[in-house]
Design an enzyme around this catalytic site. Structure first.
Site, PDB file in Angstrom:
ATOM      1  N   CYS A   1      47.440  33.567  -3.840  1.00 15.62           N
ATOM      2  CA  CYS A   1      48.275  33.229  -2.605  1.00 15.62           C
ATOM      3  C   CYS A   1      47.919  34.536  -1.600  1.00 15.62           C
ATOM      4  O   CYS A   1      47.154  35.531  -1.879  1.00 15.62           O
ATOM      5  CB  CYS A   1      49.562  33.727  -3.034  1.00 15.62           C
ATOM      6  SG  CYS A   1      50.238  32.433  -4.313  1.00 15.62           S
TER       7      CYS A   1
ATOM      8  N   ARG B   1      42.068  31.515   1.056  1.00 11.18           N
ATOM      9  CA  ARG B   1      42.668  31.793  -0.241  1.00 11.18           C
ATOM     10  C   ARG B   1      43.400  30.338  -0.602  1.00 11.18           C
ATOM     11  O   ARG B   1      43.912  30.137  -1.500  1.00 11.18           O
ATOM     12  CB  ARG B   1      43.594  32.864  -0.235  1.00 11.18           C
ATOM     13  CG  ARG B   1      43.061  34.118   0.183  1.00 11.18           C
ATOM     14  CD  ARG B   1      44.070  35.317   0.030  1.00 11.18           C
ATOM     15  NE  ARG B   1      44.534  35.817  -0.991  1.00 11.18           N
ATOM     16  CZ  ARG B   1      44.070  36.695  -1.878  1.00 11.18           C
ATOM     17  NH1 ARG B   1      42.847  37.094  -1.461  1.00 11.18           N
ATOM     18  NH2 ARG B   1      44.333  36.990  -3.117  1.00 11.18           N
TER      19      ARG B   1
ATOM     20  N   TRP C   1      49.468  29.397  -3.206  1.00  9.16           N
ATOM     21  CA  TRP C   1      48.675  28.521  -4.103  1.00  9.16           C
ATOM     22  C   TRP C   1      49.588  28.507  -5.445  1.00  9.16           C
ATOM     23  O   TRP C   1      49.687  29.293  -6.112  1.00  9.16           O
ATOM     24  CB  TRP C   1      47.416  29.465  -4.481  1.00  9.16           C
ATOM     25  CG  TRP C   1      46.584  28.779  -5.182  1.00  9.16           C
ATOM     26  CD1 TRP C   1      46.589  28.826  -6.700  1.00  9.16           C
ATOM     27  CD2 TRP C   1      45.665  27.656  -4.911  1.00  9.16           C
ATOM     28  NE1 TRP C   1      45.656  27.992  -6.948  1.00  9.16           N
ATOM     29  CE2 TRP C   1      45.369  27.026  -6.282  1.00  9.16           C
ATOM     30  CE3 TRP C   1      45.196  26.962  -3.963  1.00  9.16           C
ATOM     31  CZ2 TRP C   1      44.311  26.293  -6.285  1.00  9.16           C
ATOM     32  CZ3 TRP C   1      44.255  26.028  -3.949  1.00  9.16           C
ATOM     33  CH2 TRP C   1      43.755  25.546  -5.174  1.00  9.16           C
TER      34      TRP C   1
ATOM     35  N   ASN D   1      52.856  37.107  -5.229  1.00  9.37           N
ATOM     36  CA  ASN D   1      51.620  36.643  -5.525  1.00  9.37           C
ATOM     37  C   ASN D   1      51.310  37.103  -6.957  1.00  9.37           C
ATOM     38  O   ASN D   1      51.599  38.296  -7.251  1.00  9.37           O
ATOM     39  CB  ASN D   1      50.317  37.070  -4.865  1.00  9.37           C
ATOM     40  CG  ASN D   1      49.153  36.587  -5.284  1.00  9.37           C
ATOM     41  OD1 ASN D   1      49.165  35.460  -6.011  1.00  9.37           O
ATOM     42  ND2 ASN D   1      47.856  37.133  -4.780  1.00  9.37           N
ATOM     43  N   GLY D   2      51.453  35.926  -7.970  1.00 10.64           N
ATOM     44  CA  GLY D   2      51.259  36.406  -9.282  1.00 10.64           C
ATOM     45  C   GLY D   2      52.183  35.477 -10.358  1.00 10.64           C
ATOM     46  O   GLY D   2      52.543  34.290  -9.685  1.00 10.64           O
TER      47      GLY D   2
ATOM     48  N   GLU E   1      25.140  23.094 -18.340  1.00 13.86           N
ATOM     49  CA  GLU E   1      25.820  23.655 -17.032  1.00 13.86           C
ATOM     50  C   GLU E   1      24.763  24.365 -16.569  1.00 13.86           C
ATOM     51  O   GLU E   1      25.000  24.294 -15.255  1.00 13.86           O
ATOM     52  CB  GLU E   1      27.119  24.511 -17.647  1.00 13.86           C
ATOM     53  CG  GLU E   1      27.760  25.229 -16.526  1.00 13.86           C
ATOM     54  CD  GLU E   1      28.248  24.108 -15.437  1.00 13.86           C
ATOM     55  OE1 GLU E   1      28.466  23.004 -15.517  1.00 13.86           O
ATOM     56  OE2 GLU E   1      28.545  24.768 -14.611  1.00 13.86           O
TER      57      GLU E   1
ATOM     58  N   LYS F   1      23.872  23.768 -12.718  1.00 10.17           N
ATOM     59  CA  LYS F   1      23.917  24.708 -11.441  1.00 10.17           C
ATOM     60  C   LYS F   1      22.616  24.805 -10.700  1.00 10.17           C
ATOM     61  O   LYS F   1      22.769  24.974  -9.719  1.00 10.17           O
ATOM     62  CB  LYS F   1      24.144  26.094 -12.393  1.00 10.17           C
ATOM     63  CG  LYS F   1      25.737  26.359 -12.739  1.00 10.17           C
ATOM     64  CD  LYS F   1      26.596  26.417 -11.419  1.00 10.17           C
ATOM     65  CE  LYS F   1      28.193  25.866 -11.280  1.00 10.17           C
ATOM     66  NZ  LYS F   1      28.194  24.636 -11.602  1.00 10.17           N
TER      67      LYS F   1
ATOM     68  N   GLU G   1      21.913  21.879  -8.392  1.00 11.74           N
ATOM     69  CA  GLU G   1      22.901  21.622  -7.193  1.00 11.74           C
ATOM     70  C   GLU G   1      22.893  22.833  -6.272  1.00 11.74           C
ATOM     71  O   GLU G   1      23.151  22.447  -5.269  1.00 11.74           O
ATOM     72  CB  GLU G   1      24.367  21.471  -7.896  1.00 11.74           C
ATOM     73  CG  GLU G   1      25.149  22.503  -8.370  1.00 11.74           C
ATOM     74  CD  GLU G   1      26.538  22.227  -8.733  1.00 11.74           C
ATOM     75  OE1 GLU G   1      27.118  21.358  -7.872  1.00 11.74           O
ATOM     76  OE2 GLU G   1      26.971  22.708  -9.752  1.00 11.74           O
TER      77      GLU G   1
ATOM     78  N   HIS H   1      11.576  15.042 -30.544  1.00 11.50           N
ATOM     79  CA  HIS H   1      11.854  13.726 -30.448  1.00 11.50           C
ATOM     80  C   HIS H   1      11.355  13.336 -29.208  1.00 11.50           C
ATOM     81  O   HIS H   1      11.698  12.330 -28.647  1.00 11.50           O
ATOM     82  CB  HIS H   1      13.277  13.334 -30.972  1.00 11.50           C
ATOM     83  CG  HIS H   1      13.898  13.445 -31.971  1.00 11.50           C
ATOM     84  ND1 HIS H   1      13.231  13.169 -33.409  1.00 11.50           N
ATOM     85  CD2 HIS H   1      14.360  14.546 -32.536  1.00 11.50           C
ATOM     86  CE1 HIS H   1      13.796  13.653 -34.559  1.00 11.50           C
ATOM     87  NE2 HIS H   1      14.640  14.493 -34.194  1.00 11.50           N
TER      88      HIS H   1
ATOM     89  N   LYS I   1      32.815  19.400  -2.323  1.00 15.77           N
ATOM     90  CA  LYS I   1      33.612  20.145  -3.381  1.00 15.77           C
ATOM     91  C   LYS I   1      34.612  19.140  -4.379  1.00 15.77           C
ATOM     92  O   LYS I   1      34.904  19.124  -5.470  1.00 15.77           O
ATOM     93  CB  LYS I   1      34.615  21.297  -2.857  1.00 15.77           C
ATOM     94  CG  LYS I   1      35.545  21.962  -3.754  1.00 15.77           C
ATOM     95  CD  LYS I   1      34.452  22.847  -4.763  1.00 15.77           C
ATOM     96  CE  LYS I   1      35.103  23.716  -5.786  1.00 15.77           C
ATOM     97  NZ  LYS I   1      34.265  24.231  -6.839  1.00 15.77           N
TER      98      LYS I   1
HETATM   99  C1  AGP Z   1      29.957  21.302 -10.278  1.00 18.76           C
HETATM  100  O1  AGP Z   1      29.486  22.604  -9.791  1.00 18.76           O
HETATM  101  C2  AGP Z   1      30.367  20.358  -9.245  1.00 18.76           C
HETATM  102  N1  AGP Z   1      30.938  20.929  -8.063  1.00 18.76           N
HETATM  103  C3  AGP Z   1      30.699  19.187  -9.814  1.00 18.76           C
HETATM  104  O2  AGP Z   1      29.954  18.421 -10.831  1.00 18.76           O
HETATM  105  C4  AGP Z   1      31.997  18.916 -10.319  1.00 18.76           C
HETATM  106  O3  AGP Z   1      32.166  19.880 -11.476  1.00 18.76           O
HETATM  107  C5  AGP Z   1      32.493  17.602 -10.542  1.00 18.76           C
HETATM  108  O4  AGP Z   1      32.443  16.928  -9.066  1.00 18.76           O
HETATM  109  C6  AGP Z   1      34.045  17.573 -11.077  1.00 18.76           C
HETATM  110  O5  AGP Z   1      34.989  17.850 -10.030  1.00 18.76           O
HETATM  111  P1  AGP Z   1      36.542  18.074 -10.518  1.00 18.76           P
HETATM  112  O6  AGP Z   1      36.628  19.465 -11.575  1.00 18.76           O
HETATM  113  O7  AGP Z   1      37.338  18.589  -9.121  1.00 18.76           O
HETATM  114  O8  AGP Z   1      37.147  16.968 -10.956  1.00 18.76           O
END
Ligand code: AGP
Length: 671
Positions: free
Chosen positions: A43, A68, A119, A145-146, A540, A544, A547, A563, A666
């Protein structure tokens, strides 16, 4: 610069941004000059006592804290004549500003006040839950905040004494308790009799804070004290800005560095009283505490990123507190309690299958949840990409628990999967980082991660927070089904609680990953290998790199190499290998070691993520990135860290925008 009130002498003690239970770690070496960022919940708080109209200073400060995130905002201003004006509004800050514009400006005149952007943690993002909260008489206001972990018994105590709380928040309980202690009506301890802190706002705040458990930055104003503000801090950010004839309080320096760069960071369990002439800091017992003023060297843009060039780099560093805040308060009387659970133990006991649905990084945390859930509960756990789930006609019924993981809570693929699951009468539990988002709203129950807003498009702190949260669900299922005794559940939880320190230690060791990034930045492709819980981590790490650095990266279960994928190995090809502990999974360790030898023999350049002290692997790794030794199921929490940093630094070396990678959003709210 405002001087300290009273004479605490010149003794200066270096105050570090310590977070509850963590050793004070100073990663200044990895960060531009300036104080270590204070980590904690997200927050935004601004307080002001000075010579200017408080309202405009506060609103400007709240705008600076926009990153934030917020789902509501509010202000409180003391008019100097015994009147406290409070206004708050759900939604963006502009909603509050529009509401204030419709009011009589004279009611918000005054040079002392505070503001808050919320938040949400406890209680949805609504007007009634927006801060500031006040006592029943409207004489005292508080912003927070907390998370106050013991707010339920405190609420019960207040309600038993006839006080009706107007909101669902933990914060409001603090307002009533301090007001009672300050008015003399009742001591902060809750006992009967007159309060020993009557008329003393700082003493009343200290007395109440001594009863609170959890993490908090609490800021109080009282209509009787028009020229001062009192604030308390534990495991949540609070800094002072020291101006000429004015003093500021804020969640971080971005709120006031346009006015002053002279600041003081408060330490753990400290209480500060600010006036226009300066400040006084004590501990919770009222003993004066020496603090260290510092000069903020960051510009505003850097201040919002905690001194980093990108939000993502700051968010990687916030993982210890994000995990701690996600776990906080979920073990009560040796029992796991989920959030707005709305699923009884009977519901959980009836579950005969778990289905995890998610996308991207959230999907990878779901793959890890599978290992924990099956190991702890002996329930079958399927993990499906949300975008595939409803088209494969999955077998679901009332005894299926569908766990929908989504940091944004708005991902359309996952939302449609939730709707399909509900149509099939399955019970849906959302694991989400955004209070009040669509997916938790349409689910039967929700467990919130408390990572705070994640601004970087690439998920980092929400990934490790999701692992912690889904493991909590696994323990709650094991507890309900009796596949683990209460002491076993408590022991697993205690191990989870050590992870913030372990992740902090992993962060201290990312220098090697930074160094390596410069060498790998020119690579055409990178492969990732892992086994068991190391395989989702490899997935993962590859995501990273794709992307952020727009580099071809692919992850395989190491056992699959022979395989087909081994045909990809060629001279100089970087291959990242996520190693298990030599102690925890010796068989898998040996198999991965032979995989490393196979690929090295064909020219691969190995980058091995391994447990500190794993000397067996050292001769076979061209680059060794060491992480702390932790139990097998918890390894992903530490091994993800160097991979996050590696991807971010390769992207930076390639000149890309780490926070806003091309073609990505995002939150993907389209199918
Ligand atoms: C991950 O770094 C990406 N931004 C993307 O794969 C993300 O994880 C995916 O779109 C899921 O988003 P969400 O967790 O908001 O559902």
């Amino acid at each position: 610069m405002g001087s300290e009130l009273g004479s605490f002498g010149p003794a200066i003690v270096r105050v570090r941004a310590t977070i509850r239970r963590y050793p004070t770690f100073d990663r200044a070496a990895l960060r531009p000059s300036g104080p270590p960022p204070t980590l904690g919940l997200m927050c935004g708080i601004v307080g002001y006592v000075g010579r200017r109209p408080a309202l405009e200073v506060i609103l400007e400060g709240l705008r600076r804290l926009e990153y934030r995130g917020y789902d509501s905002a509010g202000v409180a201003v003391l008019d100097g004549h015994g009147k406290l004006a409070v206004e708050r509004k759900a939604g963006q800050l502009r909603n509050l500003e529009a509401q204030l514009a419709r009011l009589d400006a004279r009611s918000f005149e005054g040079s002392t006040g505070m503001g808050h952007t919320r938040w949400a943690t406890h209680g949805g993002p609504t007007d009634r839950n927006a801060h500031p909260h006040t006592d029943s008489a409207g004489m005292l206001a508080v912003v927070h905040n907390g998370i106050i972990e013991n707010f339920a018994p405190l609420r019960a105590e207040l309600e038993a004494s006839g006080i009706e709380l107007a909101s669902d928040t933990d914060t409001e309980a603090a307002a009533h308790l301090v007001a009672l202690a300050y008015s003399g009506a009742r001591p902060a301890t809750g006992a009967a009799g007159a309060s020993a802190t009557a008329g003393d706002l700082a003493a009343s705040v200290r007395a109440v804070c001594r009863r609170l458990q959890g993490a908090f930055t609490l800021v109080f104003t009282h209509a009787d004290q028009p020229d001062l503000i009192v604030a308390a801090r534990r495991s949540s950010p609070l800094v002072l800005g020291l101006g000429d004839g004015e003093t500021f309080l804020a969640s971080d320096v971005a709120a006031f560095i346009e006015h002053t760069r002279d600041a003081v960071e408060l330490g753990q369990d400290q209480v500060v009283t600010i006036t226009r002439d300066g400040y006084q800091v004590t501990d919770l017992d009222g003993e004066p505490v020496a603090v260290t003023p510092f000069r903020v060297t960051w510009d505003l843009a850097a201040a919002e990123k905690g001194g980093h060039d990108y939000f993502m780099l700051k968010e990687i560093e916030e993982q210890p507190s994000a995990i701690a805040n996600t776990l906080r308060g979920h073990l009560t009387d040796r029992r796991i309690v989920l959030d707005e659970q709305r699923l009884t133990d009977t519901d959980l006991r009836d579950v005969d299958k778990v289905f995890v649905v998610a996308c991207g990084t959230a999907y990878h945390s779901g793959l890890l949840a599978k290992y924990a859930i099956e190991h702890w509960t002996r329930l079958p756990c399927e993990v499906e990409l949300a975008s595939e789930f409803r088209y494969r006609d999955p077998v679901l019924d009332r005894q299926t628990l569908v766990m929908a993981i989504s940091q944004s809570g708005e991902t359309m693929d996952t939302l449609e999967a939730v709707r399909h699951a509900k149509q099939q009468k399955a019970r849906v539990l959302a694991v989400c980082n955004t209070n009040g988002a669509q997916i938790p709203r349409e689910s039967d129950a929700v467990l919130y991660t408390h990572a705070g807003p994640e601004i970087g498009v690439a998920a980092t702190k929400t990934f490790t927070s999701q692992i912690a949260a889904t493991y909590l669900v696994g323990l709650a299922l094991a507890q309900a089904r009796g596949t683990k005794y209460p002491d076993e559940v408590a022991r697993e939880f205690a191990e989870l609680e050590t992870m913030p320190d372990a992740v902090a230690a992993a962060l201290d060791g990312v220098g090697a990953a930074r160094e390596l990034a410069r060498e790998l930045a020119s690579s055409r492709a990178v492969l990732f290998l892992g086994r068991h819980v190391g395989y989702p981590v490899a997935l993962e790490g590859a995501l990273k790199l794709k992307e952020l650095a727009y580099m071809h990266a692919e992850a395989f279960a190491a056992g699959e190499l022979k395989h087909g994928p081994i045909a990809l190995i060629e001279e100089g090809l970087p291959v990242v290998v996520v190693m298990p502990s030599p102690k925890g999974r010796a068989v898998l360790h040996a198999k991965l070691l032979s995989n490393i030898q196979e690929i090295t023999a064909r020219g691969a350049r190995t980058v091995v993520i391994a447990e500190e002290g794993d000397e067996t692997i050292r001769p076979f790794a061209h680059h060794l990135l060491e992480v702390p030794a932790v139990p097998t199921l918890l390894q992903p929490l530490v091994s993800a860290v160097p991979l996050q940093v590696l991807a971010a630094e390769i992207a930076r070396a390639r000149g890309y925008d780490v926070d806003k990678p091309r073609n990505l959003a995002k939150s993907v709210t389209v199918e």
